[in-house]
Design a protein around this motif. Structure first.
Motif, PDB file in Angstrom:
ATOM      1  N   UNK A 227      57.825  60.641 -14.995  1.00  0.00           N
ATOM      2  CA  UNK A 227      58.823  60.934 -13.518  1.00  0.00           C
ATOM      3  C   UNK A 227      59.240  61.924 -13.289  1.00  0.00           C
ATOM      4  N   UNK A 228      59.024  63.116 -13.853  1.00  0.00           N
ATOM      5  CA  UNK A 228      59.278  64.504 -12.724  1.00  0.00           C
ATOM      6  C   UNK A 228      60.028  63.954 -11.811  1.00  0.00           C
ATOM      7  N   UNK A 229      59.081  64.060 -10.521  1.00  0.00           N
ATOM      8  CA  UNK A 229      58.819  63.649  -8.694  1.00  0.00           C
ATOM      9  C   UNK A 229      59.912  63.136  -8.117  1.00  0.00           C
ATOM     10  N   UNK A 230      60.197  62.359  -8.858  1.00  0.00           N
ATOM     11  CA  UNK A 230      60.565  60.661  -8.342  1.00  0.00           C
ATOM     12  C   UNK A 230      62.098  61.385  -9.086  1.00  0.00           C
ATOM     13  N   UNK A 231      62.545  61.454 -10.519  1.00  0.00           N
ATOM     14  CA  UNK A 231      63.822  62.517 -10.261  1.00  0.00           C
ATOM     15  C   UNK A 231      64.459  63.699  -9.363  1.00  0.00           C
ATOM     16  N   UNK A 232      63.270  64.267  -9.817  1.00  0.00           N
ATOM     17  CA  UNK A 232      63.602  65.594  -9.124  1.00  0.00           C
ATOM     18  C   UNK A 232      64.182  65.695  -7.747  1.00  0.00           C
ATOM     19  N   UNK A 233      63.418  64.613  -6.867  1.00  0.00           N
ATOM     20  CA  UNK A 233      63.403  63.992  -5.835  1.00  0.00           C
ATOM     21  C   UNK A 233      64.932  63.732  -5.882  1.00  0.00           C
ATOM     22  N   UNK A 234      65.260  62.402  -6.335  1.00  0.00           N
ATOM     23  CA  UNK A 234      66.448  62.187  -6.872  1.00  0.00           C
ATOM     24  C   UNK A 234      67.779  63.082  -6.650  1.00  0.00           C
ATOM     25  N   UNK A 235      67.795  63.823  -7.690  1.00  0.00           N
ATOM     26  CA  UNK A 235      68.834  65.811  -7.802  1.00  0.00           C
ATOM     27  C   UNK A 235      68.327  65.891  -6.701  1.00  0.00           C
ATOM     28  N   UNK A 236      67.902  66.544  -6.117  1.00  0.00           N
ATOM     29  CA  UNK A 236      67.691  67.283  -4.954  1.00  0.00           C
ATOM     30  C   UNK A 236      68.210  66.176  -3.716  1.00  0.00           C
ATOM     31  N   UNK A 237      68.346  64.987  -3.558  1.00  0.00           N
ATOM     32  CA  UNK A 237      69.515  63.819  -2.431  1.00  0.00           C
ATOM     33  C   UNK A 237      70.923  64.513  -3.143  1.00  0.00           C
ATOM     34  N   UNK A 238      71.013  64.073  -4.759  1.00  0.00           N
ATOM     35  CA  UNK A 238      72.226  64.226  -5.399  1.00  0.00           C
ATOM     36  C   UNK A 238      72.917  66.060  -5.073  1.00  0.00           C
ATOM     37  N   UNK A 239      72.592  66.218  -5.102  1.00  0.00           N
ATOM     38  CA  UNK A 239      72.234  68.202  -4.916  1.00  0.00           C
ATOM     39  C   UNK A 239      72.703  68.178  -3.858  1.00  0.00           C
ATOM     40  N   UNK A 240      72.254  67.623  -2.763  1.00  0.00           N
ATOM     41  CA  UNK A 240      71.830  67.711  -0.659  1.00  0.00           C
ATOM     42  C   UNK A 240      73.605  67.290  -1.149  1.00  0.00           C
ATOM     43  N   UNK A 241      74.064  65.520  -1.451  1.00  0.00           N
ATOM     44  CA  UNK A 241      75.740  65.353  -1.619  1.00  0.00           C
ATOM     45  C   UNK A 241      76.732  66.333  -1.832  1.00  0.00           C
ATOM     46  N   UNK A 242      76.201  66.512  -3.660  1.00  0.00           N
ATOM     47  CA  UNK A 242      77.098  67.932  -3.791  1.00  0.00           C
ATOM     48  C   UNK A 242      77.201  68.353  -2.623  1.00  0.00           C
ATOM     49  N   UNK A 243      76.458  69.558  -2.365  1.00  0.00           N
ATOM     50  CA  UNK A 243      76.921  70.533  -1.543  1.00  0.00           C
ATOM     51  C   UNK A 243      77.356  70.291  -0.794  1.00  0.00           C
ATOM     52  N   UNK A 244      77.370  69.582   0.207  1.00  0.00           N
ATOM     53  CA  UNK A 244      78.100  68.645   1.471  1.00  0.00           C
ATOM     54  C   UNK A 244      79.219  68.117   1.538  1.00  0.00           C
ATOM     55  N   UNK A 245      79.663  67.403  -0.058  1.00  0.00           N
ATOM     56  CA  UNK A 245      81.318  67.382   0.182  1.00  0.00           C
ATOM     57  C   UNK A 245      81.664  69.176  -0.487  1.00  0.00           C
ATOM     58  N   UNK A 246      80.986  69.740  -1.037  1.00  0.00           N
ATOM     59  CA  UNK A 246      81.760  70.852  -1.660  1.00  0.00           C
ATOM     60  C   UNK A 246      81.931  71.635  -0.423  1.00  0.00           C
ATOM     61  N   UNK A 247      81.259  71.499   0.963  1.00  0.00           N
ATOM     62  CA  UNK A 247      81.318  72.344   1.839  1.00  0.00           C
ATOM     63  C   UNK A 247      82.376  71.921   2.475  1.00  0.00           C
ATOM     64  N   UNK A 248      82.515  70.329   2.330  1.00  0.00           N
ATOM     65  CA  UNK A 248      84.217  69.560   3.250  1.00  0.00           C
ATOM     66  C   UNK A 248      84.906  70.423   2.448  1.00  0.00           C
ATOM     67  N   UNK A 249      85.102  70.734   1.334  1.00  0.00           N
ATOM     68  CA  UNK A 249      86.105  70.776   0.437  1.00  0.00           C
ATOM     69  C   UNK A 249      86.339  71.860   0.500  1.00  0.00           C
ATOM     70  N   UNK A 250      85.353  72.772   0.953  1.00  0.00           N
ATOM     71  CA  UNK A 250      85.305  74.431   0.609  1.00  0.00           C
ATOM     72  C   UNK A 250      86.375  74.613   2.396  1.00  0.00           C
ATOM     73  N   UNK A 251      85.566  73.690   3.100  1.00  0.00           N
ATOM     74  CA  UNK A 251      86.473  73.848   4.681  1.00  0.00           C
ATOM     75  C   UNK A 251      87.867  73.400   4.931  1.00  0.00           C
ATOM     76  N   UNK A 252      88.169  72.756   4.148  1.00  0.00           N
ATOM     77  CA  UNK A 252      89.495  72.078   3.738  1.00  0.00           C
ATOM     78  C   UNK A 252      90.524  73.173   3.084  1.00  0.00           C
TER      79      UNK A 252
END
Length: 617
Positions: A227-252
């Motif tokens: 299940x590593x491909x699906x899990x890594x895809x979900x992890x990548x999606x979560x990481x992208x979301x975290x990165x976007x949130x962190x970017x907004x927090x950093x901008x604030x």
């Protein structure tokens, strides 16, 4: 008139005058001339074979042996023959030898052909052919010499065959030594192979265990990473979301940090402005100072808060950058996960193949170890069976193989020489001839005694006594000459002379009886009996070799018994079993005297044929 007087009268008659005496002496010497002279002439002819001329032709060119050494067996044979002195050898050409044998210059010729040595070595090339010696004889030269030459050729053949066989056997045994050395080396190699195979087997066992663990681990990894491909895809999606949130927090955070920094910057010039306005408003200086003091106290926490905001804003930026990197990594992981899972699957399949190969290798290594162990044990056992003789043992063994049959002759009775071997026959023959010639001079019966009416037995004994006495003189003189001059030494001289004397008495009695009973016909019968005894007595060849029709004569006629008795008394080691011979001779003696007595009794009556016989010898 008694028997001895009648016998004495006969002696007087035959010795009256010089010539009669010489005639009696000649009769005594007749057996000596026949027996002793013949034995003297043939005492040891083999000792004089070196005077017999023989041609020797050596055309052998020689050949190279297995060791590469050039050998000439023909020349070696020639050297040995000349050195032996067996004949008077003459080295001549082939044509000279043939002409010499044909014309009697050489008794025989021995030729060693050109390819003799090559033929002896031909077996080494698996093209065997016989090395042939050529013997040329001519019975017109001498039959017995040709027979001796045949025997010589046979002995040479056996000697050469033994030598060649010994050389071949020596090379054969040397080959065994080489084989033993090579097998010994192979055995040592097998020991090392067995050790190596054992190590290989242990290594393949370890490899099999590792392969099993690797295959199991890869299989587990494949299961876990399915299940590593699906899990890594979900992890990548979560990481992208975290990165976007962190970017907004950093901008604030950046915005807050800018605001606080502006506030701090404003607070820096504010005390002076407030002081000016307060002074301008007429506030007392003390109050102005108090206000400035309170503003100063307010500036410090604000500055500290600004510092924290600035730090926090920096950390938020770092966190945002890190989140972005995690997001990028997660994207790469998500992109690589299918390839990784495929690689893991491929590695798992390869590990399965590796496991199968390791199992086969482990089985093969085990078989190799077992096989090498059997090879080692087999070579060790085989090495014990391969001869590895030392040089002396190899030489002795080669000699035995080359000449495996030896003849050990045990002579129970030995004549000693050729003449001694013929002595029993010729002494017996001479005794018969001596007895035969006596009645050329002696009268078998006394006519005067018959006319006087003397008893037949007395007349018979009186006629036999002179012949018996002269016959004893014959054999005594002959025996003495044979022993002392010819050199034939009897093992039992008294017994030998006794047998010869008894033979003479029996022979004279037989010939006396034939002459007394049959006259001239009796003399002829005496000669005929001599001939029959010559062929049946077994004096030269064994009597069993004569034709069947003549063999009964050996059993009946007396000379065979005399020959037998003399052999057992002349030769050392003989059994002295002569009782039967003596009994036969005594029986002949008594029977002959009885026949003479009957003839004397019959001749007391005078008939016209007696007064005027038809045949006189």
């Amino acid at each position: 008139m008694n028997t001895l007087r009648l016998a004495r009268n006969e002696f007087r008659r035959i010795t009256a005058g010089r010539l009669p005496k010489l005639a009696v002496l000649a009769l005594i010497l007749v057996p000596l001339l026949y027996g002793a002279l013949y034995l003297y002439a043939n005492a040891d002819p083999y000792d004089r074979l070196d005077r017999v001329p023989a041609a020797l032709v050596v055309a052998d060119r020689g050949a190279d042996g297995a060791d590469g050494e050039h050998t000439n067996a023909g020349q070696r044979i020639a050297d040995q023959l000349i050195e032996s002195g067996a004949f008077e050898w003459h080295r001549v050409s082939e044509s000279e030898a043939q002409i010499g044998v044909r014309e009697g210059q050489y008794t025989f010729a021995l030729t060693v052909p050109r390819d003799f040595t090559a033929a002896l070595y031909s077996s080494a090339d698996f093209q065997p052919r016989t090395g042939t010696l050529q013997l040329t004889t001519n019975d017109a030269n001498n039959y017995l010499a040709g027979t001796i030459a045949d025997k010589l050729g046979s002995e040479i053949r056996k000697s050469v065959a033994s030598e060649v066989g010994t050389q071949a056997a020596d090379q054969f045994l040397a080959g065994f030594g080489t084989i033993h050395q090579q097998v010994s080396k192979a055995s040592q190699g097998a020991v090392e192979l067995t050790k190596g195979a054992g190590k290989l087997s242990q290594g393949t066992t370890d490899l099999l265990g590792g392969s099993e663990r690797l295959a199991g681990g890869l299989q587990t990894l494949q299961d876990k990473t399915a299940d590593l491909p699906g899990q890594s895809e979900r992890l990548a999606e979560g990481a992208r979301q975290v990165a976007a949130g962190n970017e907004r927090v950093a901008q604030a955070g950046n915005e807050l940090a800018g605001t606080t920094q502006q506030l701090v910057n404003r607070l820096d010039g504010m005390p002076d402005r407030i002081a000016e306005r307060l002074r301008a408003a007429g506030v007392a200086e003390a109050d102005v100072q108090q206000v400035l003091t309170e503003l100063g106290q307010l500036h410090t926490p604000i500055a500290e808060a600004n510092g924290k905001v600035q730090d926090t804003a920096g950390q938020l930026r770092t966190l945002a950058n890190g989140a972005e990197q995690v997001s990028s990594g997660a994207d790469q992981l998500a992109g690589s996960a299918p390839e990784l899972t495929n690689g893991i699957s491929t590695a798992s399949s390869g590990a399965d193949e590796l496991l199968a190969g390791a199992r086969k290798l482990d089985t093969g290594a085990g078989d190799l170890h077992d096989g090498s162990t059997e090879l080692r044990n087999g070579l060790r056992d085989g090495l014990k069976e391969i001869p590895n003789p030392d040089e002396q043992t190899r030489e002795d063994t080669a000699n035995t193989i080359g000449d495996p049959v030896g003849v050990q002759t045990t002579g129970q009775a030995s004549a000693g020489s050729y003449g001694a071997g013929l002595a029993p026959f010729f002494l017996s023959l001479a005794a018969w001839i001596g007895a035969f010639v006596l009645f050329l001079l002696l009268r078998p019966l006394s006519s005067r005694a018959l006319a006087a009416g003397q008893p037949a037995w007395r007349v018979a004994l009186a006629g036999w006594f002179p012949a018996a006495l002269l016959g004893l003189c014959q054999v005594v003189v002959m025996f003495a000459v044979v022993v002392w001059l010819v050199g034939i030494t009897p093992a039992h001289p008294i017994q030998a002379l006794g047998v010869l004397a008894l033979a003479s008495l029996a022979f004279t009695a037989i010939l006396h009886a034939l002459n007394a009973a049959l006259g001239a016909v009796g003399k002829f019968l005496g000669l005929l009996i001599l001939i029959l005894q010559l062929v049946s007595a077994g004096g030269t060849f064994p009597w069993q070799t004569i034709p069947d029709a003549l063999q009964p004569l050996h059993q009946v006629l007396p000379m065979g018994y005399v020959v037998h008795g003399l052999r057992h008394t002349l030769y050392a080691g003989a059994s002295m079993d002569i009782g039967g011979d003596i009994a036969v001779l005594i029986a002949y003696l008594i029977g002959a005297l009885a026949l003479t007595t009957a003839a004397a009794y019959r001749q007391r009556v005078w008939t016209p044929s007696k007064l005027k016989p038809e045949l006189v010898l």
